[in-house]
Design a protein around this motif. Structure first.
Motif, PDB file in Angstrom:
ATOM      1  N   ILE A  51       1.004  -1.005   0.055  1.00 38.84           N
ATOM      2  CA  ILE A  51       0.094   0.165   0.083  1.00 38.84           C
ATOM      3  C   ILE A  51       1.150   1.309  -0.212  1.00 38.84           C
ATOM      4  O   ILE A  51       1.844   1.386   0.859  1.00 38.84           O
ATOM      5  CB  ILE A  51      -1.035  -0.086   1.282  1.00 38.84           C
ATOM      6  N   ILE A  52       0.647   2.085  -0.954  1.00 39.14           N
ATOM      7  CA  ILE A  52       1.486   3.472  -1.022  1.00 39.14           C
ATOM      8  C   ILE A  52       0.875   4.708  -0.585  1.00 39.14           C
ATOM      9  O   ILE A  52       1.169   5.612  -0.328  1.00 39.14           O
ATOM     10  CB  ILE A  52       1.948   3.613  -2.346  1.00 39.14           C
ATOM     11  N   ALA A  53      -0.552   4.411  -0.488  1.00 39.85           N
ATOM     12  CA  ALA A  53      -1.515   5.481   0.184  1.00 39.85           C
ATOM     13  C   ALA A  53      -2.734   5.174   0.264  1.00 39.85           C
ATOM     14  O   ALA A  53      -3.162   4.129  -0.376  1.00 39.85           O
ATOM     15  CB  ALA A  53      -1.356   6.698  -1.171  1.00 39.85           C
ATOM     16  N   THR A  54      -3.302   5.678   1.402  1.00 36.89           N
ATOM     17  CA  THR A  54      -4.608   5.322   1.655  1.00 36.89           C
ATOM     18  C   THR A  54      -5.306   6.786   2.116  1.00 36.89           C
ATOM     19  O   THR A  54      -4.889   7.606   2.552  1.00 36.89           O
ATOM     20  CB  THR A  54      -4.802   4.368   2.924  1.00 36.89           C
ATOM     21  N   PHE A  55      -6.620   6.802   1.168  1.00 41.15           N
ATOM     22  CA  PHE A  55      -7.265   8.204   1.638  1.00 41.15           C
ATOM     23  C   PHE A  55      -8.513   7.655   2.193  1.00 41.15           C
ATOM     24  O   PHE A  55      -9.416   6.687   1.737  1.00 41.15           O
ATOM     25  CB  PHE A  55      -7.587   8.806  -0.200  1.00 41.15           C
ATOM     26  N   ASP A  56      -8.856   8.561   3.079  1.00 42.05           N
ATOM     27  CA  ASP A  56     -10.033   8.319   3.956  1.00 42.05           C
ATOM     28  C   ASP A  56     -11.381   8.938   3.066  1.00 42.05           C
ATOM     29  O   ASP A  56     -11.027  10.168   2.897  1.00 42.05           O
ATOM     30  CB  ASP A  56     -10.117   8.975   5.148  1.00 42.05           C
ATOM     31  N   THR A  57     -12.496   8.485   2.782  1.00 45.02           N
ATOM     32  CA  THR A  57     -13.466   9.036   2.247  1.00 45.02           C
ATOM     33  C   THR A  57     -14.548   9.396   3.070  1.00 45.02           C
ATOM     34  O   THR A  57     -14.937   8.720   3.830  1.00 45.02           O
ATOM     35  CB  THR A  57     -14.159   8.147   1.070  1.00 45.02           C
ATOM     36  N   PRO A  58     -15.235  10.692   3.138  1.00 39.47           N
ATOM     37  CA  PRO A  58     -15.904  11.058   4.073  1.00 39.47           C
ATOM     38  C   PRO A  58     -17.273  10.536   3.744  1.00 39.47           C
ATOM     39  O   PRO A  58     -17.643  10.233   2.693  1.00 39.47           O
ATOM     40  CB  PRO A  58     -16.093  12.541   3.884  1.00 39.47           C
ATOM     41  N   ILE A  59     -18.364  10.813   4.903  1.00 44.46           N
ATOM     42  CA  ILE A  59     -19.581  10.502   4.609  1.00 44.46           C
ATOM     43  C   ILE A  59     -20.209  11.631   3.733  1.00 44.46           C
ATOM     44  O   ILE A  59     -19.835  12.771   3.669  1.00 44.46           O
ATOM     45  CB  ILE A  59     -20.633  10.573   5.807  1.00 44.46           C
ATOM     46  N   GLY A  60     -20.970  11.092   2.617  1.00 42.27           N
ATOM     47  CA  GLY A  60     -21.223  12.036   1.487  1.00 42.27           C
ATOM     48  C   GLY A  60     -22.920  12.662   2.032  1.00 42.27           C
ATOM     49  O   GLY A  60     -23.015  13.103   2.932  1.00 42.27           O
ATOM     50  N   GLY A  61     -23.818  12.426   0.840  1.00 41.93           N
ATOM     51  CA  GLY A  61     -25.199  13.065   1.139  1.00 41.93           C
ATOM     52  C   GLY A  61     -25.810  12.063   2.205  1.00 41.93           C
ATOM     53  O   GLY A  61     -25.443  11.420   2.906  1.00 41.93           O
ATOM     54  N   THR A  62     -27.065  12.719   2.279  1.00 45.74           N
ATOM     55  CA  THR A  62     -27.859  12.177   3.385  1.00 45.74           C
ATOM     56  C   THR A  62     -28.635  10.921   3.134  1.00 45.74           C
ATOM     57  O   THR A  62     -29.233  10.212   3.829  1.00 45.74           O
ATOM     58  CB  THR A  62     -28.961  13.179   3.834  1.00 45.74           C
ATOM     59  N   SER A  63     -28.607  10.576   1.674  1.00 46.52           N
ATOM     60  CA  SER A  63     -29.090   9.292   1.223  1.00 46.52           C
ATOM     61  C   SER A  63     -28.467   8.605   0.092  1.00 46.52           C
ATOM     62  O   SER A  63     -27.631   9.592  -0.563  1.00 46.52           O
ATOM     63  CB  SER A  63     -30.509   9.366   1.002  1.00 46.52           C
ATOM     64  N   VAL A  64     -28.558   7.504  -0.498  1.00 50.02           N
ATOM     65  CA  VAL A  64     -28.112   6.900  -1.785  1.00 50.02           C
ATOM     66  C   VAL A  64     -28.309   7.805  -2.875  1.00 50.02           C
ATOM     67  O   VAL A  64     -27.538   7.922  -3.675  1.00 50.02           O
ATOM     68  CB  VAL A  64     -28.391   5.586  -1.935  1.00 50.02           C
ATOM     69  N   THR A  65     -29.616   8.494  -2.652  1.00 51.11           N
ATOM     70  CA  THR A  65     -30.032   9.286  -4.073  1.00 51.11           C
ATOM     71  C   THR A  65     -29.382  10.813  -3.921  1.00 51.11           C
ATOM     72  O   THR A  65     -29.774  11.317  -4.991  1.00 51.11           O
ATOM     73  CB  THR A  65     -31.454   9.281  -3.921  1.00 51.11           C
ATOM     74  N   GLN A  66     -28.456  11.118  -2.999  1.00 52.29           N
ATOM     75  CA  GLN A  66     -28.070  12.212  -2.684  1.00 52.29           C
ATOM     76  C   GLN A  66     -26.489  12.352  -2.311  1.00 52.29           C
ATOM     77  O   GLN A  66     -26.078  12.549  -1.558  1.00 52.29           O
ATOM     78  CB  GLN A  66     -28.734  13.306  -1.667  1.00 52.29           C
ATOM     79  N   PRO A  67     -25.821  11.699  -3.383  1.00 57.36           N
ATOM     80  CA  PRO A  67     -24.538  11.337  -3.302  1.00 57.36           C
ATOM     81  C   PRO A  67     -23.629  12.857  -3.402  1.00 57.36           C
ATOM     82  O   PRO A  67     -24.242  13.914  -3.700  1.00 57.36           O
ATOM     83  CB  PRO A  67     -23.944  10.524  -4.279  1.00 57.36           C
ATOM     84  N   THR A  68     -22.476  12.806  -2.672  1.00 54.06           N
ATOM     85  CA  THR A  68     -21.618  13.823  -2.762  1.00 54.06           C
ATOM     86  C   THR A  68     -20.342  13.380  -3.686  1.00 54.06           C
ATOM     87  O   THR A  68     -19.690  12.374  -3.467  1.00 54.06           O
ATOM     88  CB  THR A  68     -21.187  14.370  -1.366  1.00 54.06           C
ATOM     89  N   TYR A  69     -19.640  14.307  -4.505  1.00 57.39           N
ATOM     90  CA  TYR A  69     -18.580  14.116  -5.338  1.00 57.39           C
ATOM     91  C   TYR A  69     -17.362  14.861  -4.817  1.00 57.39           C
ATOM     92  O   TYR A  69     -17.410  15.898  -4.531  1.00 57.39           O
ATOM     93  CB  TYR A  69     -18.897  14.293  -6.883  1.00 57.39           C
ATOM     94  N   TYR A  70     -16.251  14.040  -5.055  1.00 60.72           N
ATOM     95  CA  TYR A  70     -14.937  14.381  -4.463  1.00 60.72           C
ATOM     96  C   TYR A  70     -13.961  14.163  -5.471  1.00 60.72           C
ATOM     97  O   TYR A  70     -13.876  13.298  -6.276  1.00 60.72           O
ATOM     98  CB  TYR A  70     -14.669  13.711  -3.240  1.00 60.72           C
ATOM     99  N   GLN A  71     -13.202  14.993  -5.862  1.00 66.37           N
ATOM    100  CA  GLN A  71     -11.877  14.860  -6.314  1.00 66.37           C
ATOM    101  C   GLN A  71     -10.552  14.916  -5.675  1.00 66.37           C
ATOM    102  O   GLN A  71     -10.335  15.880  -5.006  1.00 66.37           O
ATOM    103  CB  GLN A  71     -11.784  15.740  -7.572  1.00 66.37           C
ATOM    104  N   ILE A  72      -9.607  13.968  -5.770  1.00 69.03           N
ATOM    105  CA  ILE A  72      -8.138  14.239  -5.073  1.00 69.03           C
ATOM    106  C   ILE A  72      -7.185  14.221  -6.226  1.00 69.03           C
ATOM    107  O   ILE A  72      -6.826  13.195  -7.069  1.00 69.03           O
ATOM    108  CB  ILE A  72      -8.018  13.061  -4.234  1.00 69.03           C
ATOM    109  N   ASP A  73      -6.435  15.353  -6.098  1.00 69.48           N
ATOM    110  CA  ASP A  73      -5.428  15.584  -7.099  1.00 69.48           C
ATOM    111  C   ASP A  73      -4.024  15.278  -6.595  1.00 69.48           C
ATOM    112  O   ASP A  73      -3.902  15.787  -5.442  1.00 69.48           O
ATOM    113  CB  ASP A  73      -5.485  16.881  -7.712  1.00 69.48           C
ATOM    114  N   MET A  74      -3.137  14.627  -7.128  1.00 71.24           N
ATOM    115  CA  MET A  74      -1.793  14.174  -6.816  1.00 71.24           C
ATOM    116  C   MET A  74      -0.742  15.478  -7.082  1.00 71.24           C
ATOM    117  O   MET A  74      -0.804  15.839  -7.976  1.00 71.24           O
ATOM    118  CB  MET A  74      -1.493  13.123  -7.264  1.00 71.24           C
ATOM    119  N   PRO A  75      -0.009  15.767  -5.963  1.00 69.48           N
ATOM    120  CA  PRO A  75       0.944  16.888  -6.279  1.00 69.48           C
ATOM    121  C   PRO A  75       2.067  16.314  -7.282  1.00 69.48           C
ATOM    122  O   PRO A  75       2.375  14.963  -7.382  1.00 69.48           O
ATOM    123  CB  PRO A  75       1.494  17.183  -5.059  1.00 69.48           C
ATOM    124  N   GLY A  76       2.917  17.281  -7.827  1.00 68.48           N
ATOM    125  CA  GLY A  76       3.894  16.669  -8.632  1.00 68.48           C
ATOM    126  C   GLY A  76       3.799  15.796  -9.541  1.00 68.48           C
ATOM    127  O   GLY A  76       2.853  15.865 -10.479  1.00 68.48           O
TER     128      GLY A  76
END
Length: 100
Positions: A51-76
């Motif tokens: 394992i070279i990296a682990t990212f924790d993902t937060p709780i998103g929307g209040t239901s499966v029908t209301q998801p939240t979208y995220y993007q993680i950009d790597m430096p360098g």
């Protein structure tokens, strides 16, 4: 090594899976978070690789029908997978990984 990464590629995963069968650099991770927190672990060397990296993902929307979208950009030049790239997904089932 050049600072330039040729053309970027993308892979969409709905569960654990191969990002690239050969060496690669992870450039960005886009994911959907629904009603539970989880993790995205990037491995070098397949399902049992280091394992070279682990990212924790937060709780998103209040239901499966209301998801939240995220993007993680790597430096360098991104995260380097010298052998192959693999993603372990825990409580995350919609991920697109950009790599070069």
């Amino acid at each position: 090594m050049s600072d330039w990464i040729g053309s970027a590629k993308a892979v969409r995963l709905t569960g654990d899976g191969v990002i690239s069968a050969g060496p690669c650099r992870i450039l960005s991770i886009y994911f959907v978070s629904e009603v539970a927190a989880g993790t995205i672990a990037i491995r070098d060397g397949g399902v049992s690789g280091t394992i070279i990296a682990t990212f924790d993902t937060p709780i998103g929307g209040t239901s499966v029908t209301q998801p939240t979208y995220y993007q993680i950009d790597m430096p360098g030049q991104g995260l380097h997978c010298a052998t192959s790239g693999y993603a372990d997904l825990t409580t995350v089932n919609k991920v697109t990984i950009l790599y070069g």
